[in-house]
Design an enzyme around this catalytic site. Structure first.
Site, PDB file in Angstrom:
ATOM      1  N   HIS A 191       3.000   8.331   7.029  1.00 31.37           N
ATOM      2  CA  HIS A 191       4.176   7.537   7.385  1.00 31.37           C
ATOM      3  C   HIS A 191       5.427   8.411   7.403  1.00 31.37           C
ATOM      4  O   HIS A 191       6.341   8.176   8.175  1.00 31.37           O
ATOM      5  CB  HIS A 191       4.356   6.364   6.416  1.00 31.37           C
ATOM      6  CG  HIS A 191       3.209   5.390   6.445  1.00 31.37           C
ATOM      7  ND1 HIS A 191       2.445   5.106   5.346  1.00 31.37           N
ATOM      8  CD2 HIS A 191       2.692   4.660   7.456  1.00 31.37           C
ATOM      9  CE1 HIS A 191       1.506   4.226   5.677  1.00 31.37           C
ATOM     10  NE2 HIS A 191       1.627   3.945   6.958  1.00 31.37           N
ATOM     11  N   HIS A 206       2.139   6.672   2.650  1.00 32.84           N
ATOM     12  CA  HIS A 206       1.548   8.009   2.543  1.00 32.84           C
ATOM     13  C   HIS A 206       2.265   8.990   3.469  1.00 32.84           C
ATOM     14  O   HIS A 206       3.120   8.594   4.268  1.00 32.84           O
ATOM     15  CB  HIS A 206       0.041   7.979   2.764  1.00 32.84           C
ATOM     16  CG  HIS A 206      -0.386   7.365   4.049  1.00 32.84           C
ATOM     17  ND1 HIS A 206      -0.262   8.011   5.244  1.00 32.84           N
ATOM     18  CD2 HIS A 206      -0.936   6.154   4.318  1.00 32.84           C
ATOM     19  CE1 HIS A 206      -0.732   7.239   6.194  1.00 32.84           C
ATOM     20  NE2 HIS A 206      -1.138   6.102   5.663  1.00 32.84           N
ATOM     21  N   LYS A 236       0.875  -1.172   0.000  1.00 36.45           N
ATOM     22  CA  LYS A 236       0.000   0.000   0.000  1.00 36.45           C
ATOM     23  C   LYS A 236       0.908   1.216   0.000  1.00 36.45           C
ATOM     24  O   LYS A 236       2.052   1.154   0.438  1.00 36.45           O
ATOM     25  CB  LYS A 236      -0.907  -0.014   1.222  1.00 36.45           C
ATOM     26  CG  LYS A 236      -2.067  -0.980   1.052  1.00 36.45           C
ATOM     27  CD  LYS A 236      -3.298  -0.507   1.800  1.00 36.45           C
ATOM     28  CE  LYS A 236      -3.261  -0.989   3.233  1.00 36.45           C
ATOM     29  NZ  LYS A 236      -4.329  -0.462   4.069  1.00 36.45           N
TER      30      LYS A 236
HETATM   31  N1  ARG Z   1       0.944  -0.090   9.298  1.00 37.53           N
HETATM   32  C1  ARG Z   1      -0.046   0.706   9.961  1.00 37.53           C
HETATM   33  C2  ARG Z   1      -0.693   1.677   8.979  1.00 37.53           C
HETATM   34  O1  ARG Z   1      -0.087   2.105   8.057  1.00 37.53           O
HETATM   35  C3  ARG Z   1       0.532   1.510  11.077  1.00 37.53           C
HETATM   36  C4  ARG Z   1       1.034   0.685  12.227  1.00 37.53           C
HETATM   37  C5  ARG Z   1       0.992   1.430  13.505  1.00 37.53           C
HETATM   38  N2  ARG Z   1       1.462   0.679  14.606  1.00 37.53           N
HETATM   39  C6  ARG Z   1       0.793  -0.255  15.265  1.00 37.53           C
HETATM   40  N3  ARG Z   1       1.385  -0.882  16.245  1.00 37.53           N
HETATM   41  N4  ARG Z   1      -0.460  -0.517  14.987  1.00 37.53           N
HETATM   42  O2  ARG Z   1      -1.831   2.037   9.153  1.00 37.53           O
END
Ligand code: ARG
Length: 569
Positions: free
Chosen positions: A136, A133, A130
């Site tokens: 991040h 964005h 994905k």
């Molecule tokens: N990969 C997730 C996203 O992009 C964010 C992860 C955040 N951290 C967690 N421990 N849930 O939405």
């Protein structure tokens, strides 16, 4: 002020109070000690605004005020309506010497922050397949700062990137890879883009063909139960992805101790935790055959779907337990955008209800959205694109330095560093929770309060060191540093540690950024009004010492924020 002055003052204050005060409240109050230069008298003053802490100051104030002046300070005074603000007038020469000769590269202040805490910072955490964005990007920048500042405060920091590679969407990715016939060879070259293309392709087909979604779900189920034919292939693709991501992180100057995959916590691997939750009565099966956590009367949180697969929250529960097992952390920060607030509130609540005594050590460090950060390719999709666009814009506006006091370096490497500094500072100067609009020109403006400006001031100081002809003195001589502008600059240098401590306490990088802007203004003023070259040797070398200290602090602050200080631009 210098760590030495701070430590000594804290010790005296604590001594004056005996043991009558609760230590944590006093410690927290002591972290508010602030240095300033009093404009009317020109004195260096440290104040302790006791009202700020959850601390009853009135009774302590009189005790503190009875401290006798000594080599460190010449007077203690009480002010404010309730006479509960304490200020110390410092011995000028001692104060200047301590500030200019201080060369510590970390801060520990006994009793106030003694370091040694185990801190986990989980940040960046994009999803493979994905788009990466801008959320991040913010997580990467803010998380890196939080990790750096904890290092600086002598804590034991573990940087974790929690990569999203699990969930039904990965059935789509796998299907897309099959349909597009993506070979390992091709994948190796540009994994992030190809995984994304595969995801998009399968999703497009699913719009008109309902069997696609069903197939994707099936593939994911197979992956989840661990009997998929493709599991090895999947692992190889992830390895390629990490290689590509690492190169980009390196360009940004960000590093991780650990890439923690979401798939580590798949149904098969966390079956023990699930059995444990069931045996303790934390899970019940609902009418749809799901295992749910009864959160409150009106809400059940699904933990295992009826087909046996895990959910985002399930994997987070398992990850938190796994990390506590491994690291026994004192705090774990999740640097994730505000949109996931509810997820983290739920996560922490569930862990509390499961009687994990450490649940209150988890903190969601949330932040607002960046709007309008698009590139010429369209709205920015991959981190790489954002960085490339920054480089391109930077090259176009290649700064012609407004004065000739800085050597120009037009290499792509330093242009890239400049652009990255601009993006980082533009982000960190905002209050975390605010949404903000991104504007390339504003972010890259050398005259505004930007990362480019900080780099420019740093370069000017390097150039002064190289070209002034003066040498650093063996000792600081405060009697040669009488000008108001110099004293103001020295006081500003002495405010570094309090900016760091406050920024850390509030988890607001903008506190440090604003401090560095104020410091840069004071440096520029100093460079404009006070010469080094051509002055008598003793004056020149004392002034050089002041600029040298300013540069050290500026560079330290820039590094904490994730910048690589340049000597030429
Ligand atoms: N990969 C997730 C996203 O992009 C964010 C992860 C955040 N951290 C967690 N421990 N849930 O939405």
């Amino acid at each position: 002020m210098s760590v030495r002055i701070r430590t000594e003052l804290c010790k005296k204050i604590r001594g004056s109070l005996g043991t009558t005060q609760p230590p944590e409240a006093l410690n927290s109050a002591l972290s508010y000690l602030e240095l300033r230069r009093d404009n009317s008298s020109g004195d260096f003053v440290v104040s302790l605004p006791l009202k700020t802490g959850e601390y009853d100051a009135r009774s302590s104030a009189d005790n503190i005020a009875s401290l006798k002046p000594d080599g460190l300070f010449t007077e203690v005074r009480l002010s404010g309506d309730r006479l509960d603000n304490v200020s110390f007038r410092l011995n000028r020469d001692r104060c200047i010497r301590e500030i200019l000769e201080n060369d510590s590269s970390t801060i520990t202040i006994p009793g106030v922050n003694s370091g040694g805490k185990k801190i986990i910072v989980e940040f960046s955490s994009p999803n493979i397949a994905k788009p990466f964005h801008v959320g991040h990007l913010r997580s990467t920048i803010i998380g890196n700062y939080i990790a750096n500042v904890n290092d600086f405060l002598c804590n034991d920091v573990r940087r974790i990137n929690y990569l999203g590679d699990w969930g039904t969407q990965f059935g789509f990715v796998q299907l897309g890879i099959d349909l597009l016939n993506v070979t390992e060879e091709k994948m190796k070259r540009e994994p992030i883009k190809l995984l994304y293309d595969a995801y998009v392709h399968a999703n497009k087909l699913a719009v008109t063909d309902p069997s696609i979604a069903e197939k994707a779900r099936q593939i994911f189920n197979d992956l989840e139960s661990g009997n998929a034919r493709d599991i090895e292939k999947w692992e190889t693709f992830r390895r390629f992805t990490v290689d590509e991501l690492s190169a980009t992180y390196e360009r940004l100057g960000v590093r991780f101790h650990e890439y923690n995959w979401e798939s580590t916590y798949n149904a098969k691997k966390i079956s023990q935790i699930i059995s444990f939750m069931e045996s303790q009565g934390f899970l019940i099966t609902d009418s749809e055959g799901r295992k749910v956590f009864p959160f409150h009367e009106k809400r059940n949180v699904p933990i295992i779907k009826s087909d046996g697969s895990t959910l985002y929250i399930t994997r987070d529960i398992a990850a938190a337990m796994d990390r506590f097992d491994k690291y026994k952390f004192d705090a774990m920060y999740y640097v994730v955008d505000t949109a996931q607030n509810e997820h983290f509130v739920t996560l922490i609540k569930i862990l509390e209800k499961m009687k994990c005594s450490w649940a209150d050590r988890l903190l969601h460090v949330k932040f607002g959205r960046i709007k309008g950060m698009s590139t010429r390719k369209g709205s920015a999709v991959f981190l790489q694109d954002i960085l490339d666009e920054t480089l391109a814009v930077m090259r176009e506006n290649q700064i012609q330095s407004p004065t000739t006091k800085v050597s120009l370096d037009s290499s792509d490497k330093s242009t890239d560093i400049l652009g990255i500094s601009a993006v980082i500072i533009n982000d960190l100067k905002q209050r975390r929770s605010k949404d903000y609009n991104f504007d390339w020109n504003k972010a890259l403006d050398i005259k505004g309060d930007t990362g480019v400006k900080l780099q420019y001031v740093h370069c000017r100081l390097t150039s002064l060191e190289e070209n002034s002809g003066a040498k650093l003195p063996t000792e600081c001589d405060p009697s040669l540093l009488r000008e108001q502008i110099i004293e103001e600059l020295i006081a500003q240098i002495g405010r570094f540690d309090q900016a760091v401590v406050r920024s850390h306490r509030e988890l607001e990088p903008c506190v440090l950024v604003n401090y560095l802007f104020a410091l840069s203004h004071a440096i520029n003023k100093g460079l404009k009004e006070l010469r080094v070259k051509g002055e008598p040797e003793d004056v020149a070398s004392q002034r050089l010492l002041v600029f040298y200290a300013a540069k050290r602090v500026l560079a330290q602050g820039m590094k904490l924020l994730g910048l690589h200080p340049l000597n030429k631009m």
